[in-house]
Design a protein around this motif. Structure first.
Motif, mmCIF file in Angstrom:
data_model
loop_
_atom_site.group_PDB
_atom_site.id
_atom_site.type_symbol
_atom_site.label_atom_id
_atom_site.label_comp_id
_atom_site.label_asym_id
_atom_site.label_seq_id
_atom_site.Cartn_x
_atom_site.Cartn_y
_atom_site.Cartn_z
ATOM 1 N N UNK A 114 -2.555 -5.884 6.752
ATOM 2 C CA UNK A 114 -1.862 -4.901 5.921
ATOM 3 C C UNK A 114 -1.660 -5.453 4.513
ATOM 4 N N UNK A 115 -2.122 -4.735 3.485
ATOM 5 C CA UNK A 115 -1.878 -5.205 2.118
ATOM 6 C C UNK A 115 -0.383 -5.259 1.831
ATOM 7 N N UNK A 116 0.034 -6.241 1.086
ATOM 8 C CA UNK A 116 1.462 -6.351 0.768
ATOM 9 C C UNK A 116 1.948 -5.139 -0.011
ATOM 10 N N UNK A 117 1.087 -4.580 -0.859
ATOM 11 C CA UNK A 117 1.490 -3.392 -1.614
ATOM 12 C C UNK A 117 1.732 -2.201 -0.694
ATOM 13 N N UNK A 118 1.007 -2.139 0.414
ATOM 14 C CA UNK A 118 1.226 -1.064 1.381
ATOM 15 C C UNK A 118 2.596 -1.196 2.034
#
Length: 282
Positions: A114-118
Motif C-alpha cells: 500500500x502506498x503511504x499516500x494511499x
C-alpha cells in the motif's frame, strides 16, 4: 517404457493491476469499518457533541445574548460544530493512530504494498465523511430543537465550505503530527484531552468568547479553534451579530489566513515527525 506427462500451461494472471485510487478506496473502506466497530470512537465523535448540545441548550438555551436576539443555544451550535471538527480531525485521529502504532498496525501497513499516500488519503477521507455526518446530525438537532435558521444564500454556504475544509485540514495535519509526539497510546488521553479542553473553554465553544478575559481571548487567537468557531458563527448566526464579535466583524480574511498557516504548520510537523513504528522499536 517410461511415461511422460506434459506440464499444463500456466494460466495467465488476468487480474487487473491495482491502481492508486483502488488501493486508497479499499483502505478507506477498512478505515470506515474499523471506526464503526469501535464503540468508544462512535460515542466520542457522535454522542458527546449531541449530549453537550442538549445539556447546554437545556440549561442556558433560553438566555438572549445582549444586544442581539440570538439565544445561547443558537450561539452554542456553531461552536459545537467547530469543536466536532477539531475532535474528529485532531483528538480522535491522534489517539487512534497512536493505538495503531502501539499494536504494530502501522508497521504492517508500511511493510505492505500500500502506498503511504494511499494510507494518508484514506484516513483524511474517513475524517471528512465522519465530520460531515456529525455536522449534519448537530445541525438537525439545532434546527429541530433550538430554532436555528439555516443559511438561505449561496454566499454563506460557500463560507461554510471553505471554513470546514480549512478547519478539517488544519485539525487533520495537526492530528497526524500529535500522534507521533505521543510515546504510547496510554499517554494520548492524558496529553491530548487537556489541550482540547483548554481550547474549547477559551475559543467561544462552551462560553461566549467576548465574555472571556482579554488575555484569554488573545491566547485563543493563536490557535485554529477560535477562528473555526467564529467562521461557523458567521454562517449560522444573523449578519448583525458580527457587531457583537470581539472586533465587530466576522474577520473572514484573518480566519482564512490563520487556518491556512496552521495547515502549513501541521503539514510540516506531520512530514517531519510521523512514525510508523513504536518509539521503543529499533
Amino acid at each position: 517404457m517410461t511415461a511422460t506427462t506434459a506440464s499444463s500451461p500456466r494460466t495467465p494472471d488476468t487480474r487487473p493491476t491495482p491502481t492508486w485510487m483502488s488501493m486508497t478506496h479499499n483502505r478507506f473502506v477498512v478505515e470506515v469499518k474499523e471506526f464503526v466497530r469501535s464503540r468508544e470512537q462512535m460515542i466520542f465523535i457522535f454522542a458527546f457533541p449531541m449530549l453537550f448540545l442538549l445539556l447546554f441548550g437545556s440549561v442556558f438555551g433560553g438566555q438572549v445574548l445582549e444586544p442581539t436576539d440570538v439565544t445561547f443555544a443558537q450561539y452554542f451550535l456553531p461552536g459545537m460544530i467547530a469543536t466536532g471538527i477539531a475532535n474528529t480531525g485532531f483528538q480522535s485521529l491522534a489517539m487512534s493512530i497512536a493505538i495503531d502504532r502501539d499494536e504494530d498496525v502501522l508497521k504492517r501497513i508500511y511493510a505492505s504494498p500500500l502506498p503511504t499516500t494511499s494510507f494518508f488519503a484514506a484516513r483524511i477521507a474517513q475524517v471528512l465523511v465522519v465530520s460531515i455526518i456529525q455536522i449534519a446530525v448537530l445541525i438537525a438537532l439545532g434546527v429541530a430543537i433550538y430554532d436555528v435558521a439555516l443559511p438561505t444564500d449561496a454566499g454563506r454556504w460557500w463560507t461554510f465550505t471553505w471554513v470546514f475544509l480549512l478547519g478539517t485540514a488544519a485539525s487533520t495535519t495537526l492530528g497526524f503530527a500529535m500522534s507521533s509526539l505521543l510515546r504510547n497510546a496510554k499517554a494520548g488521553s492524558a496529553i491530548v484531552t487537556p489541550i482540547v479542553l483548554v481550547l474549547q473553554f477559551t475559543s467561544g465553544v462552551f462560553l461566549v468568547y467576548t465574555q472571556l478575559p482579554v488575555f484569554l481571548q488573545r491566547f485563543a487567537e493563536i490557535f485554529p479553534l477560535k477562528w473555526l468557531a467564529q467562521g461557523m458563527r458567521s454562517v449560522f448566526l444573523p449578519e448583525d451579530f458580527a457587531m457583537a464579535e470581539a472586533r465587530g466583524s466576522w474577520e473572514h480574511p484573518a480566519t482564512a489566513i490563520v487556518l491556512t498557516l496552521w495547515v502549513i504548520v501541521g503539514l510540516f510537523l506531520a512530514i517531519r515527525t510521523f512514525r510508523w513504528m513504536r518509539h521503543d522499536d529499533h
